[in-house]
Motif scaffolding. Sequence first.
Motif, mmCIF file in Angstrom:
data_model
loop_
_atom_site.group_PDB
_atom_site.id
_atom_site.type_symbol
_atom_site.label_atom_id
_atom_site.label_comp_id
_atom_site.label_asym_id
_atom_site.label_seq_id
_atom_site.Cartn_x
_atom_site.Cartn_y
_atom_site.Cartn_z
ATOM 1 N N ASP A 1 0.829 -1.211 0.000
ATOM 2 C CA ASP A 1 0.000 0.000 0.000
ATOM 3 C C ASP A 1 0.863 1.260 0.000
ATOM 4 N N ALA A 2 1.907 1.258 0.833
ATOM 5 C CA ALA A 2 2.788 2.424 0.909
ATOM 6 C C ALA A 2 3.479 2.680 -0.420
ATOM 7 N N ALA A 3 3.958 1.616 -1.077
ATOM 8 C CA ALA A 3 4.666 1.768 -2.354
ATOM 9 C C ALA A 3 3.735 2.196 -3.475
ATOM 10 N N GLU A 4 2.472 1.824 -3.374
ATOM 11 C CA GLU A 4 1.502 2.202 -4.412
ATOM 12 C C GLU A 4 0.985 3.622 -4.239
ATOM 13 N N GLN A 5 0.997 4.122 -3.011
ATOM 14 C CA GLN A 5 0.446 5.445 -2.731
ATOM 15 C C GLN A 5 1.457 6.568 -2.954
ATOM 16 N N ASP A 6 2.738 6.267 -2.774
ATOM 17 C CA ASP A 6 3.785 7.286 -2.889
ATOM 18 C C ASP A 6 4.993 6.708 -3.611
ATOM 19 N N ASP A 7 5.894 7.594 -4.016
ATOM 20 C CA ASP A 7 7.117 7.160 -4.694
ATOM 21 C C ASP A 7 8.162 6.755 -3.655
ATOM 22 N N TYR A 8 7.790 5.783 -2.845
ATOM 23 C CA TYR A 8 8.661 5.330 -1.769
ATOM 24 C C TYR A 8 9.482 4.125 -2.199
ATOM 25 N N LEU A 9 10.664 4.034 -1.620
ATOM 26 C CA LEU A 9 11.447 2.801 -1.616
ATOM 27 C C LEU A 9 11.259 2.222 -0.214
ATOM 28 N N VAL A 10 10.447 1.197 -0.115
ATOM 29 C CA VAL A 10 10.025 0.677 1.186
ATOM 30 C C VAL A 10 10.918 -0.492 1.595
ATOM 31 N N THR A 11 11.355 -0.459 2.840
ATOM 32 C CA THR A 11 12.091 -1.593 3.395
ATOM 33 C C THR A 11 11.459 -2.003 4.718
ATOM 34 N N ILE A 12 11.717 -3.240 5.117
ATOM 35 C CA ILE A 12 11.160 -3.768 6.363
ATOM 36 C C ILE A 12 12.246 -3.754 7.426
ATOM 37 N N GLY A 13 11.960 -3.151 8.560
ATOM 38 C CA GLY A 13 12.896 -3.141 9.680
ATOM 39 C C GLY A 13 12.509 -4.186 10.707
ATOM 40 N N ILE A 14 13.487 -4.958 11.158
ATOM 41 C CA ILE A 14 13.250 -5.990 12.165
ATOM 42 C C ILE A 14 13.715 -5.469 13.518
ATOM 43 N N LYS A 15 12.818 -5.449 14.496
ATOM 44 C CA LYS A 15 13.201 -4.973 15.821
ATOM 45 C C LYS A 15 14.227 -5.922 16.420
ATOM 46 N N PRO A 16 15.406 -5.435 16.795
ATOM 47 C CA PRO A 16 16.467 -6.340 17.269
ATOM 48 C C PRO A 16 16.131 -6.939 18.625
ATOM 49 N N SER A 17 16.427 -8.216 18.777
ATOM 50 C CA SER A 17 16.185 -8.921 20.036
ATOM 51 C C SER A 17 17.484 -9.206 20.788
ATOM 52 N N PHE A 18 18.609 -8.954 20.154
ATOM 53 C CA PHE A 18 19.909 -9.088 20.798
ATOM 54 C C PHE A 18 20.910 -8.240 20.006
ATOM 55 N N PRO A 19 22.077 -7.916 20.579
ATOM 56 C CA PRO A 19 23.030 -7.024 19.897
ATOM 57 C C PRO A 19 23.802 -7.759 18.796
ATOM 58 N N ALA A 20 23.147 -7.980 17.677
ATOM 59 C CA ALA A 20 23.747 -8.750 16.584
ATOM 60 C C ALA A 20 24.832 -7.943 15.889
ATOM 61 N N THR A 21 25.957 -8.597 15.640
ATOM 62 C CA THR A 21 27.050 -7.976 14.893
ATOM 63 C C THR A 21 27.115 -8.479 13.451
ATOM 64 N N GLY A 22 26.241 -9.416 13.107
ATOM 65 C CA GLY A 22 26.255 -9.986 11.761
ATOM 66 C C GLY A 22 25.246 -9.377 10.822
ATOM 67 N N TYR A 23 24.455 -8.411 11.308
ATOM 68 C CA TYR A 23 23.435 -7.775 10.479
ATOM 69 C C TYR A 23 23.761 -6.294 10.282
ATOM 70 N N GLY A 24 23.324 -5.738 9.138
ATOM 71 C CA GLY A 24 23.291 -4.305 8.991
ATOM 72 C C GLY A 24 22.071 -3.750 9.712
ATOM 73 N N TYR A 25 22.082 -2.450 9.974
ATOM 74 C CA TYR A 25 20.984 -1.820 10.722
ATOM 75 C C TYR A 25 20.392 -0.658 9.922
ATOM 76 N N LEU A 26 19.141 -0.337 10.254
ATOM 77 C CA LEU A 26 18.470 0.853 9.751
ATOM 78 C C LEU A 26 18.267 1.809 10.920
ATOM 79 N N SER A 27 18.560 3.088 10.697
ATOM 80 C CA SER A 27 18.293 4.100 11.705
ATOM 81 C C SER A 27 16.952 4.752 11.375
ATOM 82 N N GLN A 28 15.985 4.569 12.273
ATOM 83 C CA GLN A 28 14.623 5.050 12.026
ATOM 84 C C GLN A 28 14.521 6.547 12.262
ATOM 85 N N GLY A 29 13.900 7.235 11.302
ATOM 86 C CA GLY A 29 13.686 8.670 11.420
ATOM 87 C C GLY A 29 12.238 9.000 11.743
#
Length: 360
Positions: A132-160
């Motif tokens: 819905d978000a991608a169809e309504q606006d010219d967004y590049l949508v990604t899914i953020g996973i709430k971290p459950s432990f301090p993983a060093t093997g994943y990249g992160y997204l900083s939420q604005g």
Amino acid sequence: MSNRFVVIMAGGRGERFWPQSRLTRPKHLLPIVGDSPMLAQTVDRLKGLVPPENVFVITNKEQRDAVLESCPALLPERVIGEPEGRDTAAAVGLAALLVDQEAKDAAFALLPADHVIEDGEGFRSVLTSSFDAAEQDDYLVTIGIKPSFPATGYGYLSQGEELNKVLNRPVSKVDRFVEKPNLTTAEEYLSEGGYFWNAGMFVWRPSVILSAIEKHAPVLSAGLKELQADFTSTGSLLGAMEKVYPKLEKISVDFAVMEKAEGVVMLESDFDWDDVGEWPAIERHYPADGNGNVFKGEGIAVDSKGNLAFSEQGHCITLLGVEDLIVVQSGDATMVCHKDRAQEVKELARKVGEAHPDLT
């Protein structure tokens, strides 16, 4: 739903899961977690989200037949074998061209083939909001996973800041993509909040992602236009790919586009997620005995603790007086390594390939 598509990325060699994973039988074609191949689990998870005929898989030519064998519900013409791997940005561009040809500027989700998600209903709910978000606006949508432990093997997204809501889900700006952190930084992210694991799941329309590629990766964009022109003039996707695809710029979509583009937004997941990136991750999905030993397959442990053993049907692994080992049996090869060295399995697989090409 009928005008929405999913493209599954199913390439790669899966060297971190050697010796179970091989070039023609990589991680996504194996039941690393569960009883069916990871790709088959991913396809099954899409039921009710998009029609089966709206699912594409981009793999490599060596694995195409195995993909069709493991997922008979896929349409053969929707399984595309890359003649040569050119990293994720080229695959994203190819996916956009394929979807755009089927339904002009229809939104599509780009998903990895080999993640573990038990909550299929929650997954489909978040993806529906993302569409819905991608169809309504010219967004590049990604899914953020709430971290459950301090993983060093994943990249992160900083939420604005929150921009709006779709189906009562907040759509937030992504301030920045963060590379895999060290443990101290990962612990800071967890305590601060506002940081999410980057799961590599995206939703967008072809026009939006292709425009972003043109702006931020013009060399790749020129190659994609050449690919499209050749395909249009000859009518042969296979011929166009054989001719053009190996020349495409080799670069990841995060580095080429997502870290630079405007209009990148995030929806927060509320489903479980694990990318099971290396052997020790298997332990999160199987019960351990009283001494912390985990077996997938037959096995017995005596005076041993903290081990992980993975064997194929009909093979029993026995452990005596050992600790913190990974033992993997697979047909013509067996690997034994300490858990602390699990990140080196990929390099081990390459050295085995140099000495014994038949084992890759």
